[in-house]
Design an enzyme around this catalytic site. Structure first.
Site, PDB file in Angstrom:
ATOM      1  N   ASP A 323       0.876  -1.163   0.000  1.00  0.00           N
ATOM      2  CA  ASP A 323       0.000   0.000   0.000  1.00  0.00           C
ATOM      3  C   ASP A 323       0.924   1.226   0.000  1.00  0.00           C
ATOM      4  O   ASP A 323       2.084   1.142   0.398  1.00  0.00           O
ATOM      5  CB  ASP A 323      -0.877  -0.025   1.252  1.00  0.00           C
ATOM      6  CG  ASP A 323      -1.647   1.262   1.434  1.00  0.00           C
ATOM      7  OD1 ASP A 323      -2.335   1.673   0.495  1.00  0.00           O
ATOM      8  OD2 ASP A 323      -1.528   1.868   2.514  1.00  0.00           O
ATOM      9  N   THR A 325       0.030   5.000   0.991  1.00  0.00           N
ATOM     10  CA  THR A 325      -0.118   5.976   2.066  1.00  0.00           C
ATOM     11  C   THR A 325       0.013   5.325   3.438  1.00  0.00           C
ATOM     12  O   THR A 325      -0.744   4.417   3.776  1.00  0.00           O
ATOM     13  CB  THR A 325      -1.476   6.690   1.965  1.00  0.00           C
ATOM     14  OG1 THR A 325      -1.608   7.240   0.658  1.00  0.00           O
ATOM     15  CG2 THR A 325      -1.582   7.792   3.002  1.00  0.00           C
ATOM     16  N   ASP A 504      -1.630  -0.888   5.887  1.00  0.00           N
ATOM     17  CA  ASP A 504      -1.875  -0.366   7.228  1.00  0.00           C
ATOM     18  C   ASP A 504      -3.317   0.045   7.491  1.00  0.00           C
ATOM     19  O   ASP A 504      -3.705   0.203   8.643  1.00  0.00           O
ATOM     20  CB  ASP A 504      -0.970   0.840   7.500  1.00  0.00           C
ATOM     21  CG  ASP A 504      -1.412   2.069   6.729  1.00  0.00           C
ATOM     22  OD1 ASP A 504      -1.703   1.927   5.526  1.00  0.00           O
ATOM     23  OD2 ASP A 504      -1.484   3.163   7.320  1.00  0.00           O
TER      24      ASP A 504
END
Length: 610
Positions: A323, A325, A504
């Protein structure tokens, strides 16, 4: 007895074991019997030396027989059955010396395995011992000491210098230099102040902390690590399925071989030796001990692994997807450019923007105020501040109206831009960028050096931003504008079993679950991501990923080596026993040499370097 200790989860400190004195005393009886046999003549049908040998068998061999009977009652075959039959065969045949020595060697070998295996379990024991039993709480302005088990969420907990943090919490006031080495592997203390989070099991080396508890007991960071490592001790790893298959048929096969050997040779010693060397104790230790050692080693570096099977998933991975960001980037937009209209300076524009953004929780507001702090600017606080949903924020500064909101276009499509307006007139624009983590480029480079063939980004952000980060980190497969289901489809298309996904956020949870192995960021990770992930980087240290790959591959190699050694020793020993080359005593020694060797090889994983 033997089967019980083949389960790594029940290992405990050897000198604290109640078995230790019994085994020691039972073993000492053997040389005493041999001395008495040369000094005192036998009387009746038994000599005093024989009585001592039978006592030794009772102390060391009887527990093995009892455990074997319990296993049969539960309809669960174990290695105890073969050893028990060997001991009984020695008794029936009158081989008391052989029976006592075999019993002693088997239980001593078990205790040695236990002691060596404890080396690979010390990291979890250190964590357990680091958890405090009492905590100081603040109630109605007064301090009170209570047992940690009685703490509740939202309690105000006071941590003085030199004390261990008992809960996961957020600091309300105070500061401290916190030693997080037990949890994250970070060697140097980290400065923490109001607003920062701290984890249970860390040490407040200096300062005073007043914090609000967020997670307690088993839900705290240290509680999760302890419970997960304990679960992992019993976890199965795919490489050891051959052991489960072997365990189903080894007892009848070894029994058959022993019977055939006896019928052909009429030698009870040979048949007894076959029963002894046929016990697959080292086989049963091959997987669990290696997994415990590796998981314990990972936890010392701040990597929480939820089971041995996930180490194997990382070991076979050919693709790593990230991922963007909060995973590859800091997740905090940073002001990278200020464009000023004629008649206005950068600091002036920044001051106007900061005046209306004070108190805002928007990520861009934090970027503006952070830059004001860096430039030592103190924006006055605007009045009549109001948010315009989907547009921006505005307020009144003296007689002037200030607006900060959406820009028509960014300086580059990799940036997010906002316009600053004064009394309806544009006076400048601010461009923000979510920059890669400082360690991200080195981590990706090191990951490539481990032989990972494919590294990509799966992001819901727009293409310009994703491609800019990919270019900065030398990642050749950036995917942008993805919904959670799109990430799933990409993972399934390239082969989930050979894929690791690192993320996250809540929107990453499906991808974390779909990938062969899901890795979550521990500090920024959402609860959904942490629960779904198979592995957690407790301190968000991307640079640990190459170490995790190397550790996982070494673990799988060790397990396969263990299985090969176990199979080889058992096969050769069975042949030697059948031919009469091995006696029962030599068979017991050979058997335990294999088990101890397996434990030593597995224990070496605990010393893997980052």
């Amino acid at each position: 007895m033997i089967g019980r200790f083949a389960d790594a989860a029940v290992y405990k400190e050897i000198l604290q074991s109640k078995d230790f004195l019994r085994v020691g005393f039972g073993t000492v009886l053997i040389p005493m019997a041999l001395i008495l046999k040369t000094v005192l003549p036998d009387f009746f049908f038994l000599g005093l030396s024989s009585i001592l040998l039978l006592a030794s068998i009772s102390l060391n061999g009887l527990p093995i027989v009892i455990d074997a009977v319990k296993g049969l009652i539960r309809k669960k075959l174990n290695v105890d059955e073969l050893v028990s039959l060997a001991i009984l065969a020695c008794l029936i045949s009158g081989f008391y010396l052989e029976g006592s020595i075999v019993s002693a060697i088997m239980v001593i070998g078990t205790l040695v395995e236990e002691a060596v295996t404890n080396v690979s379990r010390r990291s979890i024991e250190k964590l357990i011992s680091s958890a405090p039993e009492e905590a100081i709480v603040e109630e109605n302005g007064r301090e009170r000491t209570i047992p940690v088990k009685d703490l509740k969420i939202d309690d105000v907990v006071l941590i003085k210098a030199g004390e261990i943090v008992p809960v996961d919490g957020v600091i309300l006031s105070g500061w401290g230099n916190v030693d997080e080495s037990a949890i994250t592997g970070e060697a140097l203390p980290v400065f923490r102040q109001a607003g920062d989070s701290v984890s249970a099991g860390t040490l407040n080396a200096e300062g005073f902390l007043r914090l609000r508890s967020l997670r307690i007991g088993e839900d705290s960071t240290i509680g999760r690590i302890i419970s997960l490592v304990r679960e992992a001790e019993n976890g199965k790893i795919e490489s050891t399925r051959i052991v489960d298959t072997y365990a189903r048929w080894f007892t009848p096969v070894i029994l058959s071989i022993a019977v055939i050997v006896f019928l052909i040779t009429h030698d009870p010693r040979r048949a007894t030796t076959v029963l002894i060397v046929g016990c697959p104790c080292s086989f049963l230790l091959a997987g669990p001990v290696a997994a415990v050692a590796a998981i314990g080693r990972a936890s010392r570096s701040g990597i929480l692994v939820k089971g041995g099977a996930y180490l194997e998933g990382v070991a076979r991975a050919e693709t790593f997807f990230f991922d963007k960001t909060g995973t590859l980037t800091s997740g905090e937009p940073k002001l990278v450019n200020i464009t000023a209209e004629e008649g206005f300076g950068e600091n002036e524009i920044l001051t106007f923007a900061g005046s209306v953004e004070k108190g805002s929780l928007h990520p861009l507001a934090r970027g503006i105020l952070s830059e004001c702090e860096n430039r030592k600017l103190i924006p006055p606080e605007a009045a009549e501040i109001r948010t315009l949903p989907g547009s921006g924020i505005m307020g009144r500064l003296g007689k002037d109206d200030v607006f900060v909101g959406k820009a028509d276009s960014a300086e580059s499509n990799a940036d997010t831009a906002v316009t600053v307006m004064l009394n309806g007139r544009k006076i400048g624009s601010l461009s923000f960028r979510d920059l890669p983590r400082p360690e991200a480029a080195a981590a990706i480079g090191a990951l490539k050096k481990t032989g990972i063939a494919r590294i990509g980004i799966l992001s819901g952000d727009h293409s310009g931003t994703v491609e800019a980060v990919a270019e900065k980190l030398n990642i050749t497969e950036p995917y942008s504008n993805l919904k959670p289901e799109d990430k799933l489809q990409i993972i399934e298309r390239i082969g989930a079993n050979s894929c690791v996904f690192v993320g996250d956020g809540i929107n990453d949870a499906p991808a974390l679950k779909a990938a062969g192995t899901g890795i979550a960021m521990g500090l920024r990770g959402s609860d959904a991501a942490l629960e779904t992930a198979d592995i957690v980087l407790i301190n968000d240290r991307l640079e640990l990923l190459p170490f995790l790959v190397r550790l996982s591959r070494r673990t799988v190699r060790t397990i396969r080596t263990n299985i090969g050694i176990s199979f080889g020793i058992n096969a050769v020993s069975l042949m030697a026993a059948s031919l009469g080359i091995l006696t029962p005593i030599l068979g017991a020694i050979t058997h335990n040499i294999g088990s101890v060797l397996i434990v030593f090889l597995s224990g070496a994983l605990a010393f893997t370097k980052e």
